[in-house]
Design a protein around this motif. Sequence first.
Motif, PDB file in Angstrom:
ATOM      1  N   ASN A 196      28.828  43.721  36.122  1.00  0.00           N
ATOM      2  CA  ASN A 196      29.334  45.096  36.044  1.00  0.00           C
ATOM      3  C   ASN A 196      30.842  45.155  36.261  1.00  0.00           C
ATOM      4  N   ASP A 197      31.409  46.311  35.903  1.00  0.00           N
ATOM      5  CA  ASP A 197      32.837  46.521  36.104  1.00  0.00           C
ATOM      6  C   ASP A 197      33.177  46.400  37.592  1.00  0.00           C
ATOM      7  N   LYS A 198      34.225  45.681  37.889  1.00  0.00           N
ATOM      8  CA  LYS A 198      34.749  45.470  39.264  1.00  0.00           C
ATOM      9  C   LYS A 198      33.839  44.588  40.122  1.00  0.00           C
ATOM     10  N   GLU A 199      32.737  44.116  39.556  1.00  0.00           N
ATOM     11  CA  GLU A 199      31.850  43.232  40.326  1.00  0.00           C
ATOM     12  C   GLU A 199      32.549  41.896  40.577  1.00  0.00           C
ATOM     13  N   LYS A 200      32.284  41.323  41.749  1.00  0.00           N
ATOM     14  CA  LYS A 200      32.913  40.051  42.089  1.00  0.00           C
ATOM     15  C   LYS A 200      31.856  38.958  42.206  1.00  0.00           C
ATOM     16  N   ILE A 201      32.154  37.828  41.591  1.00  0.00           N
ATOM     17  CA  ILE A 201      31.283  36.660  41.723  1.00  0.00           C
ATOM     18  C   ILE A 201      32.004  35.706  42.661  1.00  0.00           C
ATOM     19  N   LYS A 202      31.286  35.212  43.641  1.00  0.00           N
ATOM     20  CA  LYS A 202      31.934  34.336  44.608  1.00  0.00           C
ATOM     21  C   LYS A 202      31.502  32.884  44.378  1.00  0.00           C
ATOM     22  N   ILE A 203      32.483  32.016  44.218  1.00  0.00           N
ATOM     23  CA  ILE A 203      32.180  30.584  44.144  1.00  0.00           C
ATOM     24  C   ILE A 203      32.933  29.927  45.295  1.00  0.00           C
ATOM     25  N   ASN A 204      32.177  29.438  46.245  1.00  0.00           N
ATOM     26  CA  ASN A 204      32.771  28.999  47.511  1.00  0.00           C
ATOM     27  C   ASN A 204      33.660  30.107  48.061  1.00  0.00           C
ATOM     28  N   HIS A 205      34.951  29.819  48.265  1.00  0.00           N
ATOM     29  CA  HIS A 205      35.824  30.828  48.892  1.00  0.00           C
ATOM     30  C   HIS A 205      36.549  31.684  47.849  1.00  0.00           C
ATOM     31  N   ILE A 206      36.334  31.412  46.567  1.00  0.00           N
ATOM     32  CA  ILE A 206      37.104  32.103  45.523  1.00  0.00           C
ATOM     33  C   ILE A 206      36.292  33.260  44.925  1.00  0.00           C
ATOM     34  N   GLU A 207      36.973  34.417  44.780  1.00  0.00           N
ATOM     35  CA  GLU A 207      36.324  35.568  44.148  1.00  0.00           C
ATOM     36  C   GLU A 207      36.818  35.706  42.717  1.00  0.00           C
ATOM     37  N   ILE A 208      35.876  35.931  41.823  1.00  0.00           N
ATOM     38  CA  ILE A 208      36.221  36.129  40.416  1.00  0.00           C
ATOM     39  C   ILE A 208      35.753  37.528  40.054  1.00  0.00           C
ATOM     40  N   LYS A 209      36.728  38.401  39.786  1.00  0.00           N
ATOM     41  CA  LYS A 209      36.401  39.828  39.588  1.00  0.00           C
ATOM     42  C   LYS A 209      36.385  40.178  38.107  1.00  0.00           C
ATOM     43  N   ALA A 210      35.374  40.960  37.724  1.00  0.00           N
ATOM     44  CA  ALA A 210      35.266  41.399  36.330  1.00  0.00           C
ATOM     45  C   ALA A 210      35.974  42.743  36.146  1.00  0.00           C
ATOM     46  N   ILE A 248      44.536  49.360  32.367  1.00  0.00           N
ATOM     47  CA  ILE A 248      43.837  48.698  33.488  1.00  0.00           C
ATOM     48  C   ILE A 248      44.548  47.382  33.844  1.00  0.00           C
ATOM     49  N   ILE A 249      44.960  46.646  32.817  1.00  0.00           N
ATOM     50  CA  ILE A 249      45.696  45.385  33.063  1.00  0.00           C
ATOM     51  C   ILE A 249      47.019  45.702  33.767  1.00  0.00           C
ATOM     52  N   LYS A 250      47.693  46.759  33.301  1.00  0.00           N
ATOM     53  CA  LYS A 250      48.972  47.142  33.929  1.00  0.00           C
ATOM     54  C   LYS A 250      48.763  47.488  35.405  1.00  0.00           C
ATOM     55  N   GLU A 251      47.701  48.280  35.676  1.00  0.00           N
ATOM     56  CA  GLU A 251      47.419  48.665  37.070  1.00  0.00           C
ATOM     57  C   GLU A 251      47.176  47.447  37.944  1.00  0.00           C
ATOM     58  N   GLU A 252      46.577  46.447  37.378  1.00  0.00           N
ATOM     59  CA  GLU A 252      46.290  45.218  38.126  1.00  0.00           C
ATOM     60  C   GLU A 252      47.600  44.513  38.499  1.00  0.00           C
ATOM     61  N   ASN A 253      48.633  44.728  37.688  1.00  0.00           N
ATOM     62  CA  ASN A 253      49.974  44.156  37.911  1.00  0.00           C
ATOM     63  C   ASN A 253      49.932  42.681  38.325  1.00  0.00           C
ATOM     64  N   PRO A 254      49.347  41.834  37.488  1.00  0.00           N
ATOM     65  CA  PRO A 254      49.195  40.426  37.872  1.00  0.00           C
ATOM     66  C   PRO A 254      50.520  39.668  37.771  1.00  0.00           C
ATOM     67  N   LYS A 255      50.486  38.472  38.254  1.00  0.00           N
ATOM     68  CA  LYS A 255      51.668  37.615  38.128  1.00  0.00           C
ATOM     69  C   LYS A 255      51.575  36.811  36.824  1.00  0.00           C
ATOM     70  N   PHE A 256      50.352  36.402  36.513  1.00  0.00           N
ATOM     71  CA  PHE A 256      50.169  35.565  35.322  1.00  0.00           C
ATOM     72  C   PHE A 256      49.027  36.085  34.459  1.00  0.00           C
ATOM     73  N   LEU A 257      49.181  35.877  33.151  1.00  0.00           N
ATOM     74  CA  LEU A 257      48.075  36.125  32.227  1.00  0.00           C
ATOM     75  C   LEU A 257      47.700  34.784  31.591  1.00  0.00           C
ATOM     76  N   TYR A 258      46.392  34.573  31.471  1.00  0.00           N
ATOM     77  CA  TYR A 258      45.893  33.400  30.750  1.00  0.00           C
ATOM     78  C   TYR A 258      45.280  33.896  29.442  1.00  0.00           C
ATOM     79  N   PHE A 259      45.920  33.537  28.343  1.00  0.00           N
ATOM     80  CA  PHE A 259      45.462  33.973  27.022  1.00  0.00           C
ATOM     81  C   PHE A 259      44.550  32.908  26.428  1.00  0.00           C
TER      82      PHE A 259
END
Length: 295
Positions: free
Chosen positions: A128-142, A196-207
Amino acid sequence: MIKTIDLNFQGIKSTVACFLLKINKELALIECGPESCLKNLKSEIKKNGENAENIKHVFLTHIHLDHAGAAWWFAKNGANIYVHPFGKSHLINPEKLIASAKMIYGKSMNELWGSIEGIDENKVIPVNDKEKIKINHIEIKALHTPGHAKHHISWVIGDSVFTGDVAGAKINNGPLVPACPPPDINVEEWEKSLEIIKEENPKFLYFTHFGKFSYKENEIINLQNTLKEWLIWVKKNRDQNETILIEKFKVYIKKSLKSKLVDDQTIEQYCIANPPYMSILGLKRVLIKKNYDKA
Ligand SMILES: [Zn+2]
């Protein structure tokens, strides 16, 4: 660890990527490319000292074959496949996906994408939107980011966003160029997703097409403008014979890339990653769906 892998799609460098994540000892991929590139992918994973059979998680930005075609193979080897809820059924029963791809690619289907198999239902995990999957200590957010496809997710890890196709393609430091294939381009939704990407204001994008770049908001604004310009162009030229329309669009794109000082080889890579004829088909469909008045 995040490693960009060049799938060497159709023997051309820097057109289609996937990303290998190593989180402690757990292996994951963001995107897995088409099955036609699986051999390359396996050998690139080997070069990183790992085995493709040991990948436990595959995060798909969307189910288009250049991003997700090989997912079934990883699922067969035990990986969980994370996907937008709208993409789930197509991974389990890919018949519809195959039929619509066949209509577009015809005889080139196998050469481009290789084989496609259905995935065991238990291995497909809708996110789902904003759902986070956790792998060990790392969160991967959708982040649900429709527009290029209604089943599109951008994956956020820390200060990086894996943008699939929503932020367009960026090759060899060229501009952001959108891909507009059928069947469900939605320019308004796409613009919202870019907000939504702008709001996230990331440092890097992976294309996925292609690689890691620093995030620059003005590039996203330019992409939003390009999308509008393309739609206007297609609206103006829509009545021409399709073959002529495709040729003219190719010239239009090449000219606009040239004006941004993009070299010929890079233009070729853009066209392999995002074939202009696909964008014509996708944008024409937008006009038909919206029943735009003929200008
Ligand atoms: Zn793509």
